[in-house]
Design an enzyme around this catalytic site. Sequence first.
Site, mmCIF file in Angstrom:
data_model
loop_
_atom_site.group_PDB
_atom_site.id
_atom_site.type_symbol
_atom_site.label_atom_id
_atom_site.label_comp_id
_atom_site.label_asym_id
_atom_site.label_seq_id
_atom_site.Cartn_x
_atom_site.Cartn_y
_atom_site.Cartn_z
ATOM 1 C CB SER A 192 -20.423 -15.381 -18.316
ATOM 2 O OG SER A 192 -21.791 -15.445 -18.688
ATOM 3 C CE1 TYR B 125 -19.164 -19.761 -21.811
ATOM 4 C CE2 TYR B 125 -21.147 -19.187 -20.591
ATOM 5 C CZ TYR B 125 -20.055 -18.806 -21.353
ATOM 6 O OH TYR B 125 -19.863 -17.485 -21.640
HETATM 7 P P1 NAD Z 1 -16.725 -15.675 -30.053
HETATM 8 O O1 NAD Z 1 -17.092 -17.011 -30.542
HETATM 9 O O2 NAD Z 1 -16.703 -14.572 -31.043
HETATM 10 O O3 NAD Z 1 -15.312 -15.721 -29.334
HETATM 11 C C1 NAD Z 1 -14.835 -16.846 -28.674
HETATM 12 C C2 NAD Z 1 -13.462 -17.171 -29.207
HETATM 13 O O4 NAD Z 1 -12.890 -18.185 -28.399
HETATM 14 C C3 NAD Z 1 -13.452 -17.720 -30.623
HETATM 15 O O5 NAD Z 1 -13.394 -16.709 -31.593
HETATM 16 C C4 NAD Z 1 -12.219 -18.597 -30.620
HETATM 17 O O6 NAD Z 1 -11.145 -17.934 -31.249
HETATM 18 C C5 NAD Z 1 -11.887 -18.790 -29.161
HETATM 19 N N1 NAD Z 1 -11.794 -20.215 -28.859
HETATM 20 C C6 NAD Z 1 -12.803 -21.112 -28.622
HETATM 21 N N2 NAD Z 1 -12.295 -22.343 -28.458
HETATM 22 C C7 NAD Z 1 -10.947 -22.226 -28.594
HETATM 23 C C8 NAD Z 1 -9.867 -23.153 -28.530
HETATM 24 N N3 NAD Z 1 -10.056 -24.466 -28.306
HETATM 25 N N4 NAD Z 1 -8.623 -22.665 -28.740
HETATM 26 C C9 NAD Z 1 -8.397 -21.361 -28.983
HETATM 27 N N5 NAD Z 1 -9.377 -20.442 -29.048
HETATM 28 C C10 NAD Z 1 -10.632 -20.889 -28.838
HETATM 29 O O7 NAD Z 1 -17.745 -15.349 -28.875
HETATM 30 P P2 NAD Z 1 -17.765 -14.206 -27.738
HETATM 31 O O8 NAD Z 1 -19.146 -14.178 -27.253
HETATM 32 O O9 NAD Z 1 -17.133 -12.971 -28.202
HETATM 33 O O10 NAD Z 1 -16.908 -14.865 -26.584
HETATM 34 C C11 NAD Z 1 -15.829 -14.220 -25.957
HETATM 35 C C12 NAD Z 1 -15.844 -14.478 -24.465
HETATM 36 O O11 NAD Z 1 -16.965 -13.814 -23.888
HETATM 37 C C13 NAD Z 1 -15.966 -15.950 -24.061
HETATM 38 O O12 NAD Z 1 -15.107 -16.211 -22.982
HETATM 39 C C14 NAD Z 1 -17.399 -16.057 -23.611
HETATM 40 O O13 NAD Z 1 -17.566 -17.080 -22.666
HETATM 41 C C15 NAD Z 1 -17.608 -14.694 -23.005
HETATM 42 N N6 NAD Z 1 -19.008 -14.301 -22.840
HETATM 43 C C16 NAD Z 1 -19.810 -14.162 -23.927
HETATM 44 C C17 NAD Z 1 -21.142 -13.802 -23.757
HETATM 45 C C18 NAD Z 1 -22.074 -13.647 -24.917
HETATM 46 O O14 NAD Z 1 -23.279 -13.541 -24.702
HETATM 47 N N7 NAD Z 1 -21.597 -13.640 -26.146
HETATM 48 C C19 NAD Z 1 -21.632 -13.564 -22.471
HETATM 49 C C20 NAD Z 1 -20.783 -13.706 -21.384
HETATM 50 C C21 NAD Z 1 -19.464 -14.076 -21.584
#
Ligand code: NAD
Length: 314
Positions: free
Chosen positions: A205, A218
């Site tokens: 991230s 995080y």
């Molecule tokens: P999202 O909530 O759609 O996806 C995250 C997924 O993680 C969930 O759908 C869930 O299935 C899974 N998850 C969470 N806890 C879990 C557990 N205990 N067991 C199994 N699965 C679990 O959100 P997103 O933003 O698409 O996140 C995806 C990735 O992108 C993450 O690693 C997040 O840190 C990273 N990210 C997101 C952003 C943002 O702004 N959205 C920015 C930088 C990085």
Amino acid sequence: MTQQPSTRATVPAAEGRRDQYSFVDPRTAFAVIEPPVQQQEEPGLQSRMEPVPDLGETSYRGTGRLQGRRALITGGDSGIGAATAIAFAREGADVALSYLPEEQDDAEYVASFVEAAGRRAVLLPVDLGEEGAPAALVARAVEALGGLDAVVNVAGRQIQQPELEQLGAEQFAATFRVNVFATFEIVQAALPHLPAGSTIVNTASAEAYQPAPDRIDYAATKGAINNLSKGLAQQLVERGIRVNVVAPGPTWTVLQPTQGVDPEELPEFGASEAPLGRAAQPAEIAPAYVFLTSAESAFVVGATLNVNGGMPTP
Ligand code: NAD
Ligand code: MG
């Protein structure tokens, strides 16, 4: 031609954006959104978000870049993982998607697009925080797909805590278990199955470099994932396995309205952090995973591809 499944009304794209290759102004490729204050319990359902993020359902155009590949994508039910699953399927890959059991509806929505692309979608609900779960997940994916040559670790949790006193040891550990330990354990369990040419893409991230003060657990996991991946890349390149990282910036996903950020900040989500002046849609992050998984990136090893709308990185 296969009938496309019904698509939800999502964040509007620029008029001229027919697919990810359309020549458009990046500032307005997708609408600048002002989401209303909203909150769901973690992990939340993407279908209940306002507005619903764009996963590339109507726009992602595949060109055979992952033909015949077999990929495990964690967190493939929603957000960045879901957009990646749709993209991978349209590029010719079969996919196994992991997600939490309460996210079944979102997972089935994504599976409908994978299947419409003529590829297999294996749905594997699992809590990656439970002991032994990451290795068991890999075993199920390998069995169902008949092998594995791409691992895409996207699952992650983010719970904001403005005051250090509120950030308990339990939350700190749980964030590391899901974001870091599960990533490591999945890679370790997948290793005996991955032939030379296979790829691993992990998810960091922008917060790996610019930690928000209310998300220090995080942000620390994201720094760890970046570092872990670069070390793994050096070790595994000797087996012909490439490890790389995608580091997204602010992206409109259900991570945000499930205590991921201060709910009062949602109406301005992304606008101030990213120099591009808006939050990304998951559809804009997925192509980075495609590139790092496809053999076209064969000489890219241990790299972090920042997809963050212009936030400076080291
Ligand atoms: P999202 O909530 O759609 O996806 C995250 C997924 O993680 C969930 O759908 C869930 O299935 C899974 N998850 C969470 N806890 C879990 C557990 N205990 N067991 C199994 N699965 C679990 O959100 P997103 O933003 O698409 O996140 C995806 C990735 O992108 C993450 O690693 C997040 O840190 C990273 N990210 C997101 C952003 C943002 O702004 N959205 C920015 C930088 C990085
Ligand atoms: Mg989800």
